[in-house]
Scaffold this active site. Structure first.
Site, mmCIF file in Angstrom:
data_model
loop_
_atom_site.group_PDB
_atom_site.id
_atom_site.type_symbol
_atom_site.label_atom_id
_atom_site.label_comp_id
_atom_site.label_asym_id
_atom_site.label_seq_id
_atom_site.Cartn_x
_atom_site.Cartn_y
_atom_site.Cartn_z
ATOM 1 N N ASP A 284 0.851 -1.178 0.000
ATOM 2 C CA ASP A 284 0.000 0.000 0.000
ATOM 3 C C ASP A 284 0.894 1.238 0.000
ATOM 4 O O ASP A 284 2.119 1.133 -0.012
ATOM 5 C CB ASP A 284 -0.950 -0.003 1.207
ATOM 6 N N LYS A 304 -4.563 3.006 0.468
ATOM 7 C CA LYS A 304 -4.730 2.890 1.911
ATOM 8 C C LYS A 304 -4.564 4.293 2.484
ATOM 9 O O LYS A 304 -3.496 4.685 2.945
ATOM 10 C CB LYS A 304 -3.720 1.930 2.539
#
Length: 493
Positions: A284, A304
């Protein structure tokens, strides 16, 4: 009486009558023992082969003109001791077991009689009444042996049943599975060989074998065997394998890898190696580009951002499952350490439910590395003798239960930058002094690292003024200034 039942009821329901008429099936250990085979035809060839596989010292008694091709080859190659003549009672000297495959009924009867006189177990082919034991139709796969016996009533049918079992596929991978379980058993015994531990060892291995398929057992790696021994058996936990009803899936492998605080040089050697070896790395935006640049295989990123953690988590899990089902090796790399507010435990359980055993590769946690990168020790003699590590954002956005202030405690907050105002309110409610030192480190160990020092009363303003963003770590306590000759409000670098 037992539970209000009569003794007769207990006997009838719990101890059913035994049906006789069969043999006792055993696996006889004959390594190094003298076994006598009388005869040299195709049936004798099977007996010779069986005895050689059991590492016995085989003696064949048969005239050369009666030897079939296989027995003749084994005799001339010296695999057996060959007596080129007919049977003689002296052949029974120091013999442990006798098998005869002869056409002359009288010779068969003579051999059986003389063996019994000497208490030597004997088998006379095709004459059940003269046999002390029967030869099973055997399936062999490495250390696995399965014997099919009709107790002398229909030997040819035993062969057919054996073939049906082999062709069913039920025993695929069985031999390799036995070998790997034996390796695991040996390793567990080497770590816990006490006689009193035998019941525990047996229970653990029994549970493991019932939960794993033969194929999965056969594919156990040395690394997995070490993990099972050290992290499950030695720590007293049950085998953490998928249940048999769900079944472990063949195919890929999943690694939950800690990226540490951000500097590639702070990766573990194993983490760096996996990033360069696996088929797919899933990350992420909290993992810095310098670490992602180490990836040689396919790289996939999921969003994220603050407020989207659950959606991103689902996206990452789906990516991983798709690759695993294709037999790929996958690294899910996570900032810091997977098991410290990294949701690594949740992911491990998720993959286990889907039939995959995740291997966790620890990372250097930002809770310790970030303060160090800013020159702050989380403990210091005379200043702080305890450390509390918590998060600014729990499950479903919940706020952590912050304990009352303790002057000698260092409190480290991860993932708190977006909720700094609420965090300060909770600290004040719990008795944290407004002038208590607070440090914030943004992107610790990254080239663009920044850190600022303030207090409980001023840190919120510093975050706003300096536009601090995640990933950021907060350190609250007197240790913030423990190594500073002087400290100024709002100082940073």
């Amino acid at each position: 009486m037992q539970g209000g039942r009569s003794a007769q009821e207990v006997v009838q329901t719990e101890f059913p009558r035994v049906e006789g008429g069969v043999s006792v099936l055993v696996a006889l250990q004959v390594k190094g023992k003298r076994l006598l085979v009388v005869g040299g035809g195709p049936v004798a060839a099977g007996r010779v082969r069986m005895c050689l596989e059991a590492d016995a010292h085989v003696v064949v008694v048969c005239p050369e003109d009666a030897l079939c091709a296989e027995v003749h080859a084994r005799c001339t190659r010296g695999e057996v001791k060959w007596m080129n003549r007919t049977y003689d009672p002296a052949d029974l000297h120091e013999t442990s077991l006798v098998m005869a495959a002869v056409d002359d009924v009288a010779v068969g009867e003579q051999i059986a009689r003389e063996c019994r006189e000497r208490k030597i177990p004997v088998n006379i082919a095709d004459v059940p009444d003269l046999c002390d034991f029967y030869i099973t139709s055997t399936i062999r796969d490495g250390p696995l042996q399965i014997g099919v016996s009709t107790n002398g009533q229909a030997p040819k049918l035993a062969n057919k049943i054996r073939v049906l079992i082999q062709e069913s596929g039920l025993l695929d991978h069985a031999g390799s599975a036995i070998t790997r379980v034996q390796t695991l058993r040996t390793q567990i015994r080497s770590r816990d060989g006490e006689t009193t531990s035998s019941p525990r060892r047996m229970a653990f291995l029994s549970q493991l074998c019932s939960q794993y398929s033969l194929e999965r057992l056969a594919k156990l790696t040395d690394q997995e065997i070490y993990h099972i021994t050290e992290e499950e058996y030695m720590k007293g936990t049950d085998p953490s394998f998928p249940k048999a009803d769900g079944g472990p899936r063949p195919g890929g492998r999943i690694f939950l890898v800690g990226a540490g605080p951000g500097d590639p040089d702070l990766l573990t050697v194993k983490a760096a190696r996996l990033l360069q070896q696996v088929d797919l790395v899933i990350a992420d935006n909290l993992v810095p580009q310098a670490i992602l640049d180490l990836v040689r295989g396919e790289l996939r990123l999921a969003r994220k951002l603050p407020g989207t953690a659950d959606e991103a988590q689902d996206e990452l899990n789906v990516m991983a499952l798709e690759a695993l089902s294709q037999g790929k090796s996958v690294v899910r790399i996570k900032s810091g350490d997977p098991f410290l507010f990294g949701r690594g435990g949740e992911e491990l359980l998720f993959f286990r439910r889907h039939g995959y055993v995740a291997e966790v590769v620890p990372g250097l946690t930002s809770a310790i590395a970030a303060p160090q990168a800013a020159g702050i020790p989380v403990t210091h003699r005379g200043v702080a003798d305890q450390v509390l590590i918590t998060t600014g954002r729990g499950r479903a956005g919940a706020f952590p239960a912050i304990p009352d202030f303790v002057p000698t405690r260092t409190t480290v907050f991860l993932m708190g930058v977006a909720r700094i105002d609420m965090l300060v309110e909770h600290l004040i409610e719990k008795g944290y002094p407004p002038d208590l030192p607070v440090a914030i480190i943004e992107r610790a160990t990254w080239p663009e690292q920044r850190h600022y020092v303030g207090s409980v009363a001023t840190i919120s303003g510093i975050v706003s003024r300096e536009a601090i963003v995640a990933p950021a770590t907060f350190i609250v306590g007197a240790v913030v200034n423990a190594l500073s000759a002087t400290s100024s409000e709002g100082s940073g670098q």
